[in-house]
Design a protein around this motif. Structure first.
Motif, PDB file in Angstrom:
ATOM      1  N   LEU A 136      -8.241 -11.173  13.815  1.00  0.00           N
ATOM      2  CA  LEU A 136      -9.005 -11.956  12.843  1.00  0.00           C
ATOM      3  C   LEU A 136      -8.821 -11.339  11.463  1.00  0.00           C
ATOM      4  O   LEU A 136      -9.104 -10.155  11.259  1.00  0.00           O
ATOM      5  CB  LEU A 136     -10.490 -11.972  13.213  1.00  0.00           C
ATOM      6  N   LEU A 137      -8.332 -12.139  10.521  1.00  0.00           N
ATOM      7  CA  LEU A 137      -8.190 -11.710   9.134  1.00  0.00           C
ATOM      8  C   LEU A 137      -9.337 -12.299   8.320  1.00  0.00           C
ATOM      9  O   LEU A 137      -9.620 -13.497   8.426  1.00  0.00           O
ATOM     10  CB  LEU A 137      -6.857 -12.194   8.548  1.00  0.00           C
ATOM     11  N   THR A 138     -10.012 -11.482   7.531  1.00  0.00           N
ATOM     12  CA  THR A 138     -11.054 -11.996   6.646  1.00  0.00           C
ATOM     13  C   THR A 138     -10.622 -11.802   5.197  1.00  0.00           C
ATOM     14  O   THR A 138      -9.998 -10.800   4.847  1.00  0.00           O
ATOM     15  CB  THR A 138     -12.402 -11.280   6.867  1.00  0.00           C
ATOM     16  N   THR A 139     -10.955 -12.777   4.368  1.00  0.00           N
ATOM     17  CA  THR A 139     -10.612 -12.704   2.950  1.00  0.00           C
ATOM     18  C   THR A 139     -11.645 -13.494   2.157  1.00  0.00           C
ATOM     19  O   THR A 139     -12.213 -14.470   2.658  1.00  0.00           O
ATOM     20  CB  THR A 139      -9.193 -13.253   2.692  1.00  0.00           C
ATOM     21  N   LYS A 161       1.743 -14.180  13.417  1.00  0.00           N
ATOM     22  CA  LYS A 161       1.886 -15.354  14.286  1.00  0.00           C
ATOM     23  C   LYS A 161       3.311 -15.452  14.828  1.00  0.00           C
ATOM     24  O   LYS A 161       3.525 -15.738  16.012  1.00  0.00           O
ATOM     25  CB  LYS A 161       1.525 -16.618  13.508  1.00  0.00           C
ATOM     26  N   ASN A 162       4.300 -15.199  13.969  1.00  0.00           N
ATOM     27  CA  ASN A 162       5.696 -15.264  14.400  1.00  0.00           C
ATOM     28  C   ASN A 162       6.050 -14.164  15.388  1.00  0.00           C
ATOM     29  O   ASN A 162       7.038 -14.273  16.121  1.00  0.00           O
ATOM     30  CB  ASN A 162       6.625 -15.186  13.184  1.00  0.00           C
ATOM     31  N   ARG A 163       5.243 -13.096  15.420  1.00  0.00           N
ATOM     32  CA  ARG A 163       5.458 -12.027  16.398  1.00  0.00           C
ATOM     33  C   ARG A 163       4.761 -12.316  17.718  1.00  0.00           C
ATOM     34  O   ARG A 163       4.817 -11.518  18.644  1.00  0.00           O
ATOM     35  CB  ARG A 163       4.950 -10.690  15.844  1.00  0.00           C
ATOM     36  N   GLY A 164       4.046 -13.449  17.784  1.00  0.00           N
ATOM     37  CA  GLY A 164       3.409 -13.825  19.042  1.00  0.00           C
ATOM     38  C   GLY A 164       1.932 -13.506  19.122  1.00  0.00           C
ATOM     39  O   GLY A 164       1.313 -13.689  20.182  1.00  0.00           O
ATOM     40  N   ASP A 165       1.329 -13.017  18.034  1.00  0.00           N
ATOM     41  CA  ASP A 165      -0.101 -12.721  18.046  1.00  0.00           C
ATOM     42  C   ASP A 165      -0.931 -13.986  17.854  1.00  0.00           C
ATOM     43  O   ASP A 165      -0.471 -14.968  17.266  1.00  0.00           O
ATOM     44  CB  ASP A 165      -0.446 -11.732  16.925  1.00  0.00           C
ATOM     45  N   GLN A 166      -2.166 -13.938  18.332  1.00  0.00           N
ATOM     46  CA  GLN A 166      -3.136 -14.984  18.026  1.00  0.00           C
ATOM     47  C   GLN A 166      -3.840 -14.582  16.730  1.00  0.00           C
ATOM     48  O   GLN A 166      -4.417 -13.505  16.650  1.00  0.00           O
ATOM     49  CB  GLN A 166      -4.152 -15.121  19.153  1.00  0.00           C
ATOM     50  N   VAL A 167      -3.783 -15.449  15.733  1.00  0.00           N
ATOM     51  CA  VAL A 167      -4.310 -15.114  14.413  1.00  0.00           C
ATOM     52  C   VAL A 167      -5.293 -16.187  13.955  1.00  0.00           C
ATOM     53  O   VAL A 167      -5.015 -17.385  14.055  1.00  0.00           O
ATOM     54  CB  VAL A 167      -3.176 -14.983  13.366  1.00  0.00           C
ATOM     55  N   GLN A 168      -6.443 -15.740  13.460  1.00  0.00           N
ATOM     56  CA  GLN A 168      -7.424 -16.618  12.831  1.00  0.00           C
ATOM     57  C   GLN A 168      -7.821 -16.007  11.492  1.00  0.00           C
ATOM     58  O   GLN A 168      -7.664 -14.804  11.272  1.00  0.00           O
ATOM     59  CB  GLN A 168      -8.670 -16.765  13.706  1.00  0.00           C
ATOM     60  N   HIS A 211      -4.408 -24.357   8.100  1.00  0.00           N
ATOM     61  CA  HIS A 211      -3.497 -24.121   6.976  1.00  0.00           C
ATOM     62  C   HIS A 211      -2.292 -23.353   7.497  1.00  0.00           C
ATOM     63  O   HIS A 211      -2.433 -22.299   8.112  1.00  0.00           O
ATOM     64  CB  HIS A 211      -4.188 -23.322   5.867  1.00  0.00           C
ATOM     65  N   GLU A 212      -1.107 -23.902   7.269  1.00  0.00           N
ATOM     66  CA  GLU A 212       0.147 -23.311   7.752  1.00  0.00           C
ATOM     67  C   GLU A 212       0.080 -23.042   9.254  1.00  0.00           C
ATOM     68  O   GLU A 212       0.517 -22.005   9.742  1.00  0.00           O
ATOM     69  CB  GLU A 212       0.470 -22.023   6.983  1.00  0.00           C
ATOM     70  N   ASP A 213      -0.513 -24.006   9.971  1.00  0.00           N
ATOM     71  CA  ASP A 213      -0.615 -23.971  11.426  1.00  0.00           C
ATOM     72  C   ASP A 213      -1.481 -22.816  11.936  1.00  0.00           C
ATOM     73  O   ASP A 213      -1.341 -22.378  13.081  1.00  0.00           O
ATOM     74  CB  ASP A 213       0.788 -23.890  12.057  1.00  0.00           C
ATOM     75  N   ILE A 214      -2.379 -22.319  11.090  1.00  0.00           N
ATOM     76  CA  ILE A 214      -3.306 -21.246  11.477  1.00  0.00           C
ATOM     77  C   ILE A 214      -4.730 -21.727  11.242  1.00  0.00           C
ATOM     78  O   ILE A 214      -5.039 -22.326  10.203  1.00  0.00           O
ATOM     79  CB  ILE A 214      -3.025 -19.957  10.674  1.00  0.00           C
TER      80      ILE A 214
END
Length: 449
Positions: free
Chosen positions: A4-7, A30-37, A66-69
């Motif tokens: 989880l990224l917060t900004t 995401k391109n490395r295969g991680d689940q990202v939110q 946004h950008e498939d995330i």
């Protein structure tokens, strides 16, 4: 891994250096295969365009892609003065806990990666997420001066970097009241440390500053690893009692948009500025310096911003500058449009009057074959020394010194065709992830450089 990224702000509603960084980090992971939110604070417009998925008396959450995330846009319905400084509220932490208990997608997280520390993206959110993710590791990226109550890492009311062992209470009073540091030290001893709700913030400033200092100490205690982008900030964090073993340092990478672009031949000597129309970005110093120059038909200043400021004094200066035929106002530009401007500009000016952490614009300009004139403080000064053959500094906040640097570079030939190597975002992320002890659970080496 589940990350989880917060900004504080995010696309498509806000645009800036942190947003650029978080967007590229999210795509890389995401391109490395991680689940990202991503969680970000958003304006009212986000709730008009996207579905609200949670709302109570304190907190409102919408969701969009946004950008498939997946991005969770958040708003606090109220933020009082104490929370602005302390970056925490029991009521909001309770609301976050209620939301998290109803949403499984924010459980079983491996990493919480903090990219902003504000009242909205603050201790409430961090503690609530930590409570439902027992094995969570926390990484904090130092993008802006989150360790400084004034949010600028400058000394008192001066244009100098903050000194070691500064009295942070006196430092704040000097800055807010525009009085000398020594006078502020005397004043700070006379002001009580308690909070009286109905008095103006200035009377409660000692209490509020102490709560801000305490909030950063709390963040330090919660953070397992720090990502920094300059040696100056690494040294600063060590002085703030962050263990050097917890700090991972790597200079910024940039978008491929700015790498190996063809230069555009121009008869004009073009100086370029991209930034907000606020004093700390140096726009007042820049315009005063430029307007003291004689108009030269072979020299232009391009400004990538709208010619407007909410501050009357700055707006008056902008109106005066708008009469000059050698200043072009380009409006707010996309990354692609900025890259095109770099390809034609000979020199980029970064006149910031705050401690820039490691400005992306500096790296972008160098990669594009531009020279740089920048203020002599913080990350700008450090990068000028790093890219020493391609940049020069001027005395921060001094229009006369900036004027002479512009004249000097106007008469010297640009380095046509010469480029200094600058990391791409993929190279940067590969390097920093390999240094990371938190992300080391998985091999992130990428062939996509």
């Amino acid at each position: 891994m589940n990350i989880l990224l917060t900004t504080h702000n995010y696309y498509p509603y806000n645009f800036g250096g942190t947003e650029v960084y978080v967007s590229n980090l999210a795509l890389f992971l995401k391109n490395r295969g991680d689940q990202v939110q991503i969680i970000a604070s958003v304006p009212d417009l986000a709730f008009e365009k996207n579905p609200t998925v949670y709302e109570d008396e304190n907190l409102k959450v919408c969701t969009y892609i946004h950008e498939d995330i997946n991005v969770l846009g958040v708003q606090y319905k109220f933020i009082d003065t104490t929370q602005i400084y302390s970056r925490q509220s029991y009521a909001h932490e309770k609301s976050w806990t209620a939301y998290l208990n109803k949403n499984k997608h924010l459980k079983n997280l491996d990493i919480l990666h903090i990219n902003g520390f504000t009242p909205t993206i603050g201790l409430d959110l961090i503690r609530a997420i930590h409570a439902v993710n027992k094995n969570l590791k926390i990484v904090t990226s130092y993008h802006t001066p989150i360790s400084c109550a004034k949010e600028n890492l400058m000394f008192a009311n001066t244009a100098q970097e903050q000194i070691d062992c500064v009295d942070e209470i006196a430092d704040m009073y000097s800055y807010r009241l525009d009085i000398s540091y020594n006078k502020a030290k005397i004043l700070s001893r006379l002001i009580p440390s308690f909070y009286i709700k109905y008095l103006p913030a200035l009377f409660n400033l000692k209490y509020l500053t102490k709560s801000n200092i305490k909030s950063f100490k709390s963040l330090v205690s919660l953070t397992d690893e720090w990502w920094v982008y300059s040696n100056g900030i690494k040294n600063h964090l060590v002085k703030k009692n962050v263990s050097s073993e917890k700090i991972v340092a790597e200079r910024h990478g940039i978008s491929p948009l700015f790498i190996n672009n063809d230069r555009i031949s121009s008869s004009q000597n073009i100086f370029f500025f991209s930034g907000r129309m606020i004093k700390i970005k140096g726009i007042v110093t820049l315009l005063k310096a430029w307007m003291s120059l004689q108009v030269n038909p072979n020299r232009e200043l391009w400004i990538a911003s709208e010619p407007h400021s909410d501050v009357k004094k700055i707006n008056d200066l902008i109106s005066e500058a708008a009469q000059r035929k050698d200043i072009k106002w380009l409006g707010q530009l996309s990354q692609q449009e900025i890259a095109f401007c770099y390809s034609e500009a000979s020199t980029v000016i970064i006149p910031s009057e705050t401690y820039e952490i490691g400005p992306l614009v500096f790296h972008e300009a160098i990669a594009s074959g531009c020279r740089v004139i920048c203020s002599d403080i913080g990350g700008c000064k450090e990068l000028s020394e790093h890219y020493q053959h391609d940049s020069t500094t001027f005395k921060t906040g001094n229009p006369e010194d900036l004027k002479y640097k512009i004249i000097e570079l106007s008469s010297s030939p640009s380095k046509v065709g010469l480029r200094t190597k600058v990391l791409s975002f993929n190279e940067h992320f590969n390097n920093i992830l390999h240094k990371s002890r938190v992300y080391e659970k998985q091999d992130y080496f990428s062939t996509y450089i």
